[in-house]
Scaffold this motif. Structure first.
Motif, short mmCIF file in Angstrom:
data_model
loop_
_atom_site.label_atom_id
_atom_site.label_comp_id
_atom_site.label_asym_id
_atom_site.label_seq_id
_atom_site.Cartn_x
_atom_site.Cartn_y
_atom_site.Cartn_z
N GLN A 114 0.85 -1.20 0.00
CA GLN A 114 0.00 0.00 0.00
C GLN A 114 0.88 1.25 0.00
O GLN A 114 1.74 1.40 0.86
CB GLN A 114 -0.91 0.03 1.24
CG GLN A 114 -2.06 -0.90 1.20
CD GLN A 114 -3.13 -0.43 0.22
OE1 GLN A 114 -3.19 0.73 -0.19
NE2 GLN A 114 -3.98 -1.35 -0.19
N THR A 115 0.66 2.12 -0.96
CA THR A 115 1.41 3.38 -0.98
C THR A 115 0.76 4.40 -0.06
O THR A 115 1.44 5.29 0.45
CB THR A 115 1.49 3.94 -2.42
OG1 THR A 115 0.17 4.06 -2.93
CG2 THR A 115 2.33 3.03 -3.29
N ASP A 116 -0.55 4.28 0.16
CA ASP A 116 -1.26 5.19 1.06
C ASP A 116 -2.12 4.34 1.99
O ASP A 116 -3.16 3.82 1.58
CB ASP A 116 -2.12 6.16 0.26
CG ASP A 116 -2.76 7.24 1.13
OD1 ASP A 116 -2.65 7.15 2.37
OD2 ASP A 116 -3.37 8.16 0.56
N LEU A 117 -1.69 4.21 3.23
CA LEU A 117 -2.40 3.37 4.19
C LEU A 117 -3.80 3.89 4.51
O LEU A 117 -4.64 3.15 5.00
CB LEU A 117 -1.59 3.24 5.48
CG LEU A 117 -0.33 2.41 5.38
CD1 LEU A 117 0.45 2.48 6.69
CD2 LEU A 117 -0.65 0.98 5.03
N ARG A 118 -4.04 5.14 4.22
CA ARG A 118 -5.38 5.69 4.49
C ARG A 118 -6.43 5.07 3.60
O ARG A 118 -7.62 5.16 3.88
CB ARG A 118 -5.37 7.21 4.30
CG ARG A 118 -4.49 7.92 5.32
CD ARG A 118 -4.35 9.38 5.02
NE ARG A 118 -3.65 9.55 3.75
CZ ARG A 118 -3.66 10.66 3.03
NH1 ARG A 118 -4.33 11.70 3.43
NH2 ARG A 118 -2.98 10.73 1.90
N GLU A 119 -6.01 4.40 2.53
CA GLU A 119 -6.95 3.75 1.62
C GLU A 119 -7.36 2.36 2.10
O GLU A 119 -8.30 1.78 1.55
CB GLU A 119 -6.34 3.67 0.22
CG GLU A 119 -6.15 5.04 -0.41
CD GLU A 119 -5.52 4.97 -1.78
OE1 GLU A 119 -5.32 3.86 -2.31
OE2 GLU A 119 -5.21 6.04 -2.32
N VAL A 120 -6.69 1.83 3.10
CA VAL A 120 -7.06 0.53 3.66
C VAL A 120 -8.39 0.68 4.39
O VAL A 120 -8.56 1.57 5.21
CB VAL A 120 -5.97 0.01 4.62
CG1 VAL A 120 -6.41 -1.27 5.31
CG2 VAL A 120 -4.65 -0.19 3.89
#
Length: 131
Positions: free
Chosen positions: A41-47
């Motif tokens: 994941q490049t942006d963990l906020r998308e999990v």
């Protein structure tokens, strides 16, 4: 370095803020979200960490050995243990939601200030600083 202690140093640390926020987010997510969902994941906020199916089962959520031992020694019943673990899931979810909402992830100024982080000095070009 621990996130809480990072900014207690005498030297400027603002350049390290974004990577340290990312590290803290990853550290907290790993306590209740399987690593297979975090890898790559490049942006963990998308999990989608708030979905129960994207969280560890009750046996694998991080509550600490002392808490698990206490529940076993005090003969907590399965219903009490399940209720406690459910509250742990809710706690982690609430903390991460607050972080994602209120931390300045993706802030352009903080991204440019990364050139001030001496430990990563060779990782950056000077174009953000010139900007």
């Amino acid at each position: 370095m621990d996130f809480n202690k990072l900014f207690h140093a005498d030297e400027t640390k603002v350049g390290a803020l974004l990577p340290e926020m990312d590290r803290l987010l990853h550290k907290l997510m790993a306590k209740f979200v399987p690593l297979r969902l975090l890898r790559g994941q490049t942006d963990l906020r998308e999990v989608k960490f708030d979905l129960r199916e994207n969280q560890h089962d009750d046996a694998n959520v991080a509550i600490g050995m002392a808490a698990r031992t206490f529940m076993e020694e005090e003969d907590f019943g399965p219903a009490q243990q399940a209720k406690f673990i459910c509250e742990v899931h809710r706690f982690y979810t609430a903390v991460l939601q607050k972080m994602v909402q209120h931390f300045p992830f993706g802030d352009a100024v903080l991204e440019d200030l990364a050139i001030l982080d001496i430990s990563r000095h060779t990782d950056y070009t000077y174009s953000p600083g010139m900007y």
